[in-house]
Design an enzyme around this catalytic site. Structure first.
Site, PDB file in Angstrom:
ATOM      1  N   ALA A  47       1.189  -1.173  -0.331  1.00 14.77           N
ATOM      2  CA  ALA A  47      -0.305  -0.147  -0.273  1.00 14.77           C
ATOM      3  C   ALA A  47       0.788   1.251   0.668  1.00 14.77           C
ATOM      4  CB  ALA A  47      -0.640  -0.152   1.107  1.00 14.77           C
ATOM      5  N   LYS A  48       2.596   0.906   0.066  1.00 17.82           N
ATOM      6  CA  LYS A  48       3.208   2.379   0.145  1.00 17.82           C
ATOM      7  C   LYS A  48       3.199   3.284  -0.987  1.00 17.82           C
ATOM      8  CE  LYS A  48       3.460   2.031   5.429  1.00 17.82           C
ATOM      9  NZ  LYS A  48       2.552   2.992   5.679  1.00 17.82           N
ATOM     10  N   ASP A  49       3.543   2.369  -2.327  1.00 19.47           N
ATOM     11  CA  ASP A  49       3.246   2.721  -3.761  1.00 19.47           C
ATOM     12  C   ASP A  49       2.348   4.183  -3.354  1.00 19.47           C
ATOM     13  OD1 ASP A  49       4.909   0.599  -3.271  1.00 19.47           O
ATOM     14  OD2 ASP A  49       3.565  -0.029  -5.494  1.00 19.47           O
ATOM     15  N   ALA A  52       3.660   6.903  -1.022  1.00 17.93           N
ATOM     16  CA  ALA A  52       5.214   7.291  -1.504  1.00 17.93           C
ATOM     17  C   ALA A  52       4.941   8.308  -2.881  1.00 17.93           C
ATOM     18  CB  ALA A  52       5.997   6.370  -2.308  1.00 17.93           C
ATOM     19  N   THR A  79       7.907   1.234   2.197  1.00 19.63           N
ATOM     20  CA  THR A  79       7.787   2.454   2.570  1.00 19.63           C
ATOM     21  C   THR A  79       9.025   3.203   1.595  1.00 19.63           C
ATOM     22  OG1 THR A  79       6.262   3.226   3.994  1.00 19.63           O
ATOM     23  CG2 THR A  79       7.577   5.268   2.568  1.00 19.63           C
TER      24      THR A  79
END
Length: 346
Positions: A47-49, A52, A79
């Site tokens: 999910a950190k895409d 970022a 992340t």
């Protein structure tokens, strides 16, 4: 004239629009319907895409970063991977301060993506100069032309999920979601999704998942930071020893705590029963659902979405390693079937 090629310009175009997958075998005996929002389908496998890309593109829009500059961040791994991936494409340098609790798999992936990695001791206070928070701040101060992402205290963390993940879940459920269950670390994911969903329907119940050894649940209930709650735990990317401002506690209805051991076994169970190879925090999120079922939180009309944050490949040296599980004392007679599934023919 040559035929047009149907291709994306780069992997960044593939961020978001992850699938919602019905969970059938895991929930066969549960009241209600259960669905997983599987963030491992992002190109960076988490999910950190989303945050970022959103934070970097906002920095570009504000002209506070340019090609050749350096991105610096504190990360438990996911992340950092997303930032390194985006930096490689956009032409930025990437420096990451990583907790020593992060799996060796995650650290190797960061190096492979071209990031410079500083591994910091996990079990020190947030204000200790050796903590990954303080190391990232120092590196930012010492590096000209650098941008510190600061995901724990960056409102854009919430904004990214308000603009993408929340609307996706609402549309994928045709507005029929009754419960959201999601892990809480920086808090950006659960807060952004919750803000959007509750704007559509304030009756949707949002449940945060916390770790034993973290301060978040008690802070949510009392608005007091209690350092006595803090002790070492193994789950990565879940819980905190500080209060991140990227968590909107008012948008979360309640927290439930899960153990390291239960979460590890549940992640393995997800793989065996649903064919979804997910990470440690995904195991924690579904473990919370199992505990909520025991309290009769759900009924036949419940439509529950659980957010699975990342991919299992980042935990091969941890929860998917029998040796690691053995060292943690996570195998016992009742769970013995989870190990020794390989037979060698001589």
């Amino acid at each position: 004239m040559s035929k047009q090629i149907n291709a994306t310009n780069n992997v960044l175009a593939l961020i978001g629009n992850t699938p919602l997958i019905a969970l059938k075998k895991l929930t066969a005996e549960f009241a209600g319907e259960f669905y997983a929002k599987v963030e491992a389908f992002n190109p960076g496998h988490s999910a950190k895409d989303r945050i970022a890309l959103h934070i970097i593109e906002e920095a570009e829009r504000r002209v506070i970063i340019k090609e050749g500059d350096t991105i610096i961040e504190t990360t438990s791994g996911n992340t950092g991977f997303s930032l390194a991936m985006i930096s490689a494409i956009k032409g930025y340098k990437c420096i990451l301060a990583v907790s020593s609790k992060s799996s060796a798999d995650k650290i190797d992936m960061l190096k492979t993506m071209g990031a410079q990695v500083y591994v910091c001791p996990a079990h020190v206070s947030a204000d200790d100069p050796r903590s990954y928070y303080q190391v990232a701040k120092r590196l930012h101060e010492e590096t000209p032309g650098s941008v510190y992402i600061n995901q724990y205290f960056n409102e854009l963390n919430i904004d990214a999920h308000y603009k993408t993940t929340g609307p996706e879940i609402w549309n994928q459920t045709n507005g029929t979601i009754t419960h959201l269950v999601a892990c809480s670390g920086t808090g950006g994911t659960i807060s952004g999704v919750s803000r959007f969903l509750k704007k559509q329907n304030p009756n949707i119940k949002v449940i945060g998942v916390d770790a034993y050894g973290s301060v978040l649940k008690k802070y949510h209930e009392t608005r007091e930071f209690d350092a006595n709650e803090i002790y070492p735990y193994r789950i990565e990317g879940l819980g905190k020893n500080l209060i991140p401002t990227a968590t909107d506690f008012d948008s979360i209805d309640e927290y439930i705590k899960v153990t390291d051991e239960d979460s590890a076994h549940t992640a393995r169970e997800i793989a065996r029963k649903e064919g979804l190879f997910v990470g440690y925090t995904s195991g924690a999120a579904f473990q919370a659902i199992k505990q909520l079922v025991d309290t009769e939180e759900f009924d036949k009309n419940s439509r529950v979405v659980v957010l699975f944050p990342d991919h299992g490949s980042r935990y091969m040296s941890k929860i998917y390693s029998d040796e690691w599980m053995e060292k943690q004392g996570f195998f016992d007679s009742e769970k013995e079937t989870a190990k020794k599934s390989i037979a060698y023919i001589k």
